[in-house]
Write a protein that holds these residues in place. Structure first.
Motif, PDB file in Angstrom:
ATOM      1  N   LEU A 224       0.827  -1.202   0.000  1.00 37.05           N
ATOM      2  CA  LEU A 224       0.000   0.000   0.000  1.00 37.05           C
ATOM      3  C   LEU A 224       0.865   1.258   0.000  1.00 37.05           C
ATOM      4  CD1 LEU A 224      -2.748   1.463   0.274  1.00 37.05           C
ATOM      5  CD2 LEU A 224      -2.558   1.152   2.761  1.00 37.05           C
ATOM      6  N   LYS A 225       1.907   1.252   0.833  1.00 33.85           N
ATOM      7  CA  LYS A 225       2.747   2.449   0.939  1.00 33.85           C
ATOM      8  C   LYS A 225       3.520   2.697  -0.352  1.00 33.85           C
ATOM      9  CE  LYS A 225       5.984   4.803   4.017  1.00 33.85           C
ATOM     10  NZ  LYS A 225       6.680   4.759   5.336  1.00 33.85           N
ATOM     11  N   GLU A 226       4.005   1.643  -0.986  1.00 29.89           N
ATOM     12  CA  GLU A 226       4.769   1.816  -2.220  1.00 29.89           C
ATOM     13  C   GLU A 226       3.888   2.326  -3.360  1.00 29.89           C
ATOM     14  OE1 GLU A 226       8.246   1.527  -2.540  1.00 29.89           O
ATOM     15  OE2 GLU A 226       7.861   1.625  -0.382  1.00 29.89           O
ATOM     16  N   VAL A 227       2.678   1.785  -3.468  1.00 33.82           N
ATOM     17  CA  VAL A 227       1.745   2.291  -4.477  1.00 33.82           C
ATOM     18  C   VAL A 227       1.406   3.747  -4.187  1.00 33.82           C
ATOM     19  CG1 VAL A 227      -0.556   2.039  -5.501  1.00 33.82           C
ATOM     20  CG2 VAL A 227       0.779   0.000  -4.934  1.00 33.82           C
ATOM     21  N   MET A 228       1.213   4.067  -2.922  1.00 36.23           N
ATOM     22  CA  MET A 228       0.899   5.435  -2.520  1.00 36.23           C
ATOM     23  C   MET A 228       2.021   6.394  -2.928  1.00 36.23           C
ATOM     24  SD  MET A 228       0.213   6.863   1.339  1.00 36.23           S
ATOM     25  CE  MET A 228       1.880   6.493   1.866  1.00 36.23           C
ATOM     26  N   LYS A 229       3.261   6.003  -2.702  1.00 39.75           N
ATOM     27  CA  LYS A 229       4.392   6.874  -3.050  1.00 39.75           C
ATOM     28  C   LYS A 229       4.476   7.082  -4.562  1.00 39.75           C
ATOM     29  CE  LYS A 229       7.663   4.686  -0.691  1.00 39.75           C
ATOM     30  NZ  LYS A 229       8.979   4.408  -0.028  1.00 39.75           N
ATOM     31  N   LYS A 230       4.238   6.015  -5.323  1.00 39.36           N
ATOM     32  CA  LYS A 230       4.280   6.132  -6.774  1.00 39.36           C
ATOM     33  C   LYS A 230       3.177   7.056  -7.285  1.00 39.36           C
ATOM     34  CE  LYS A 230       6.563   1.803  -8.109  1.00 39.36           C
ATOM     35  NZ  LYS A 230       7.586   2.405  -9.007  1.00 39.36           N
ATOM     36  N   GLN A 231       1.984   6.915  -6.737  1.00 41.33           N
ATOM     37  CA  GLN A 231       0.874   7.744  -7.193  1.00 41.33           C
ATOM     38  C   GLN A 231       1.034   9.196  -6.753  1.00 41.33           C
ATOM     39  OE1 GLN A 231      -1.596   7.311  -9.259  1.00 41.33           O
ATOM     40  NE2 GLN A 231      -1.066   5.189  -9.732  1.00 41.33           N
ATOM     41  N   ALA A 232       1.568   9.418  -5.558  1.00 40.99           N
ATOM     42  CA  ALA A 232       1.820  10.790  -5.099  1.00 40.99           C
ATOM     43  C   ALA A 232       2.801  11.482  -6.038  1.00 40.99           C
ATOM     44  CB  ALA A 232       2.365  10.778  -3.672  1.00 40.99           C
ATOM     45  N   SER A 233       3.839  10.758  -6.447  1.00 40.69           N
ATOM     46  CA  SER A 233       4.822  11.307  -7.378  1.00 40.69           C
ATOM     47  C   SER A 233       4.201  11.556  -8.747  1.00 40.69           C
ATOM     48  CB  SER A 233       6.005  10.345  -7.502  1.00 40.69           C
ATOM     49  OG  SER A 233       6.891  10.755  -8.525  1.00 40.69           O
ATOM     50  N   LEU A 234       3.427  10.590  -9.232  1.00 40.54           N
ATOM     51  CA  LEU A 234       2.826  10.708 -10.558  1.00 40.54           C
ATOM     52  C   LEU A 234       1.883  11.901 -10.645  1.00 40.54           C
ATOM     53  CD1 LEU A 234       2.272   9.515 -13.402  1.00 40.54           C
ATOM     54  CD2 LEU A 234       0.400   8.206 -12.344  1.00 40.54           C
ATOM     55  N   ILE A 235       0.976  12.014  -9.686  1.00 40.18           N
ATOM     56  CA  ILE A 235      -0.021  13.080  -9.751  1.00 40.18           C
ATOM     57  C   ILE A 235       0.634  14.447  -9.574  1.00 40.18           C
ATOM     58  CG2 ILE A 235      -2.119  14.012  -8.659  1.00 40.18           C
ATOM     59  CD1 ILE A 235      -2.855  11.062  -8.004  1.00 40.18           C
ATOM     60  N   ASN A 298      -8.772   7.236  -4.196  1.00 41.79           N
ATOM     61  CA  ASN A 298      -8.557   5.962  -4.870  1.00 41.79           C
ATOM     62  C   ASN A 298      -7.660   5.031  -4.059  1.00 41.79           C
ATOM     63  OD1 ASN A 298     -10.132   6.826  -7.002  1.00 41.79           O
ATOM     64  ND2 ASN A 298      -8.420   7.236  -8.371  1.00 41.79           N
ATOM     65  N   LEU A 299      -6.637   5.599  -3.430  1.00 41.44           N
ATOM     66  CA  LEU A 299      -5.744   4.793  -2.597  1.00 41.44           C
ATOM     67  C   LEU A 299      -6.476   4.211  -1.391  1.00 41.44           C
ATOM     68  CD1 LEU A 299      -2.625   7.094  -2.792  1.00 41.44           C
ATOM     69  CD2 LEU A 299      -2.681   4.701  -3.540  1.00 41.44           C
ATOM     70  N   THR A 300      -7.446   4.940  -0.892  1.00 37.88           N
ATOM     71  CA  THR A 300      -8.257   4.425   0.215  1.00 37.88           C
ATOM     72  C   THR A 300      -9.041   3.205  -0.225  1.00 37.88           C
ATOM     73  OG1 THR A 300      -8.433   6.658   1.148  1.00 37.88           O
ATOM     74  CG2 THR A 300     -10.018   5.019   1.937  1.00 37.88           C
ATOM     75  N   ARG A 301      -9.523   3.212  -1.467  1.00 38.31           N
ATOM     76  CA  ARG A 301     -10.234   2.044  -1.997  1.00 38.31           C
ATOM     77  C   ARG A 301      -9.284   0.838  -2.094  1.00 38.31           C
ATOM     78  NH1 ARG A 301     -12.832   5.826  -1.264  1.00 38.31           N
ATOM     79  NH2 ARG A 301     -12.982   4.653   0.687  1.00 38.31           N
ATOM     80  N   LEU A 302      -8.034   1.080  -2.470  1.00 35.84           N
ATOM     81  CA  LEU A 302      -7.057  -0.001  -2.502  1.00 35.84           C
ATOM     82  C   LEU A 302      -6.811  -0.540  -1.094  1.00 35.84           C
ATOM     83  CD1 LEU A 302      -4.883  -1.732  -3.933  1.00 35.84           C
ATOM     84  CD2 LEU A 302      -3.278   0.161  -3.559  1.00 35.84           C
ATOM     85  N   LEU A 320      -3.857   0.753  11.021  1.00 32.55           N
ATOM     86  CA  LEU A 320      -2.576   0.698  10.326  1.00 32.55           C
ATOM     87  C   LEU A 320      -2.693   1.293   8.918  1.00 32.55           C
ATOM     88  CD1 LEU A 320      -1.397  -2.877  11.402  1.00 32.55           C
ATOM     89  CD2 LEU A 320      -0.267  -0.717  11.994  1.00 32.55           C
ATOM     90  N   ALA A 321      -3.785   0.968   8.240  1.00 29.17           N
ATOM     91  CA  ALA A 321      -3.995   1.509   6.894  1.00 29.17           C
ATOM     92  C   ALA A 321      -4.182   3.019   6.937  1.00 29.17           C
ATOM     93  CB  ALA A 321      -5.197   0.839   6.246  1.00 29.17           C
ATOM     94  N   GLN A 322      -4.949   3.501   7.905  1.00 30.30           N
ATOM     95  CA  GLN A 322      -5.171   4.944   8.033  1.00 30.30           C
ATOM     96  C   GLN A 322      -3.871   5.677   8.331  1.00 30.30           C
ATOM     97  OE1 GLN A 322      -8.252   5.167  11.039  1.00 30.30           O
ATOM     98  NE2 GLN A 322      -9.894   5.270   9.497  1.00 30.30           N
ATOM     99  N   ASP A 323      -3.053   5.092   9.197  1.00 29.89           N
ATOM    100  CA  ASP A 323      -1.766   5.717   9.524  1.00 29.89           C
ATOM    101  C   ASP A 323      -0.897   5.842   8.280  1.00 29.89           C
ATOM    102  OD1 ASP A 323      -2.564   5.878  12.147  1.00 29.89           O
ATOM    103  OD2 ASP A 323      -1.399   4.134  12.821  1.00 29.89           O
ATOM    104  N   THR A 324      -0.975   4.821   7.420  1.00 36.26           N
ATOM    105  CA  THR A 324      -0.198   4.854   6.186  1.00 36.26           C
ATOM    106  C   THR A 324      -0.751   5.902   5.227  1.00 36.26           C
ATOM    107  OG1 THR A 324       0.407   2.517   6.392  1.00 36.26           O
ATOM    108  CG2 THR A 324       0.556   3.500   4.191  1.00 36.26           C
ATOM    109  N   LEU A 325      -2.060   5.893   5.042  1.00 39.07           N
ATOM    110  CA  LEU A 325      -2.690   6.819   4.094  1.00 39.07           C
ATOM    111  C   LEU A 325      -2.544   8.281   4.511  1.00 39.07           C
ATOM    112  CD1 LEU A 325      -5.945   4.814   3.296  1.00 39.07           C
ATOM    113  CD2 LEU A 325      -4.034   5.246   1.737  1.00 39.07           C
ATOM    114  N   GLN A 326      -2.405   8.520   5.797  1.00 38.33           N
ATOM    115  CA  GLN A 326      -2.225   9.891   6.267  1.00 38.33           C
ATOM    116  C   GLN A 326      -0.905  10.489   5.786  1.00 38.33           C
ATOM    117  OE1 GLN A 326      -2.727   9.744  10.533  1.00 38.33           O
ATOM    118  NE2 GLN A 326      -4.975   9.684  10.400  1.00 38.33           N
ATOM    119  N   TYR A 328       0.045  10.260   2.686  1.00 40.86           N
ATOM    120  CA  TYR A 328      -0.104  10.597   1.267  1.00 40.86           C
ATOM    121  C   TYR A 328       0.016  12.097   1.005  1.00 40.86           C
ATOM    122  CZ  TYR A 328      -2.450  11.571  -3.175  1.00 40.86           C
ATOM    123  OH  TYR A 328      -2.774  12.055  -4.416  1.00 40.86           O
ATOM    124  N   PRO A 329      -0.697  12.964   1.734  1.00 42.02           N
ATOM    125  CA  PRO A 329      -0.551  14.403   1.466  1.00 42.02           C
ATOM    126  C   PRO A 329       0.890  14.877   1.592  1.00 42.02           C
ATOM    127  CG  PRO A 329      -2.448  14.001   2.869  1.00 42.02           C
ATOM    128  CD  PRO A 329      -1.699  12.710   2.793  1.00 42.02           C
TER     129      PRO A 329
END
Length: 486
Positions: A224-235, A298-302, A320-326, A328-329
């Protein structure tokens, strides 16, 4: 002859549970004609570009013949489309398989517009020539800009007409991508598969795109964290060049962090966070300024699909998921600020940089300045050509920027070079794209498109030839609209 093309397939996706795809038969077209071949992509894949242009090569690109080692399937996936969850899947595409390059890189080879599949949902499975050419232009422009993207190997005219609002010439684009794994792929497996099938998908994604050895980390939280980092960079990279995807549904968000599905996409001219081009985005859900937040949604859906594997206790898994998603910003802003500093020639970090950047964007919005050309004008000190030159507040902002540059060790020349490297001279301007598509579709004239592609191939060259492509369109009372092409 086919063997001389250089295909080398190793199809790992078909080794996943059978619920994840459907085997399909080809839907041959009547008289395929190769209209565009991306020789650079062919070479990077280790393929013989000349062989691809011969009869057997074109037959493969048209979906009339399976390449040696190919195993055509349609992938199953779901997705939140404008917030509404649907069962989807490849309704007009097929995946031949995964080609291994001489450098041992793995790429999906997929056809879009190749005909009906079990997921077509009443559609004809075909695509029109215009949208397939748009995907070719846009994906190549994004690649040249240095933004992670799928690419187009070829476009083939099918020789058949398809019916949309009117009759249109049909076409097929060959898409090359690191994979077609999407957030929607996980949503599908979570909704219609077993926990074991979903876990096998997650393990497969880790193996294919990330380090399989996650150390002592929770491997699914790591995913989840790796996908999040890739998408944060992409967007962040989308925002930095003014790119608007137009249809950021979860089925169009890749696990690899590549831009995919160039439907109603376009680049922004006048800076305005509310800019929407897509004809179907009537509420502005996927407006330019909303893209970072939609990425987080979208990452929250993942994350929801991975909860059973993050922790046995659901509440603990959610925490744990919420801590990771936080995070993202933070990842997004970090990438965006780094890019914005570079666009303004700033090498180091100061806390006031955010205020400086936002001050410029506010002026651009207030005075309806062109996003790309404003940064070019700053780079080459030609502000007299922009609406900001005599704008109230701009001279004050410019003074602050000048003082900011003076506080860093690097010279003015070094700052300008940094700006040249991060401010493209050209983007695929909407009117230029439409001009190229009209010539190709209406008159079978690809000269306009080839000239455009040549200019877009080196966006940071800043040549005289590029200047006419940086010009804005004539004023119009009609807003520019794009369509999904389905």
């Amino acid at each position: 002859m086919e063997k001389t093309i250089g295909w080398h397939f190793d199809n790992s996706y078909v080794r996943l549970p059978s619920i994840m795809y459907s085997d399909i038969s080809l839907n041959p077209v009547r008289s395929p004609k190769l209209v565009l071949l991306n020789e650079a992509v062919a070479v990077s894949l280790g393929l013989d570009a000349q062989a691809l242009q011969r009869e057997e090569g074109v037959a493969i690109l048209a979906g009339n013949k399976i390449p040696e080692g190919g195993e055509p399937i349609a992938q199953a996936y779901a997705g939140h489309q404008f917030g509404h969850f649907n069962m989807l899947g490849d309704g007009r595409a097929l995946l031949y398989g995964e080609h291994i390059t001489p450098q041992q890189e793995r790429y999906d080879i997929a056809l879009k517009g190749s005909g009906r599949t079990p997921y077509s949902r009443g559609g004809d499975g075909r695509a029109a020539l215009g949208p397939m050419l748009r995907e070719y232009i846009m994906s190549e422009a994004m690649f040249a800009l240095g933004i992670p993207t799928s690419r187009s190997l070829a476009v083939v005219a099918t020789g058949e007409m398809i019916m949309r609002e009117t009759e249109l010439p049909g076409a097929i684009v060959t898409r090359v991508a690191s994979s077609h794994l999407r957030v929607g792929t996980f949503q599908y497996a979570a909704q219609w598969g077993t926990d074991e099938e979903l876990q096998r998908l997650a393990d497969y994604a880790l193996e294919r795109h990330f380090s399989a050895d996650t150390g002592t980390q929770n491997r699914y939280l790591y995913l989840l964290k790796e996908v999040m980092k890739k998408q944060a960079s992409l967007i962040a990279q989308w925002q930095l060049v003014g790119f608007i995807h137009g249809v950021m549904n979860t089925d169009n968000m890749t696990i690899s962090g590549e831009t995919i599905d160039y439907g109603p996409c376009a680049f922004m001219d006048t800076y305005d966070p509310a800019t929407v081009f897509s004809s179907i985005d009537r509420q502005g859900r996927y407006a330019y300024g909303n893209q970072p937040n939609i990425g987080g949604w979208n990452l929250t859906r993942l994350a929801e699909t991975l909860l059973p594997f993050i922790h046995d206790d659901q509440e603990e898994a959610i925490q744990l998921a919420q801590d990771t998603l936080q995070q993202y910003p933070h990842f997004y802003v970090e990438n965006w600020l780094k890019g914005m500093r570079a666009k303004l020639g700033i090498f180091n970090e100061e806390q006031e940089d955010v205020q400086l950047i936002e001050g410029l964007l506010q002026l651009m919005q207030q005075y309806e300045a062109d996003y790309t050309n404003t940064f070019i004008a700053l780079t080459f000190e030609q502000m007299e050509d922009t609406p900001l030159m005599n704008a109230s507040g701009f001279q004050e902002w410019h003074q602050k920027w000048t003082e900011r540059l003076a506080r860093q060790q690097q010279t003015k020349e070094m700052s300008q070079q940094l700006m040249r490297q991060h401010n493209p001279a050209v983007i695929p301007r909407n009117h230029r794209v439409e001009e190229a598509l009209e010539a190709a579709v209406e008159r079978d004239d690809y000269r306009v498109m080839n000239n455009l592609l040549k200019v877009l191939a080196q966006p940071y060259a800043h040549t005289k030839e590029q200047q006419e492509y940086a010009a804005l369109p004539e004023p119009s009372n009609q807003p520019y609209r794009t369509f999904c092409g389905t």
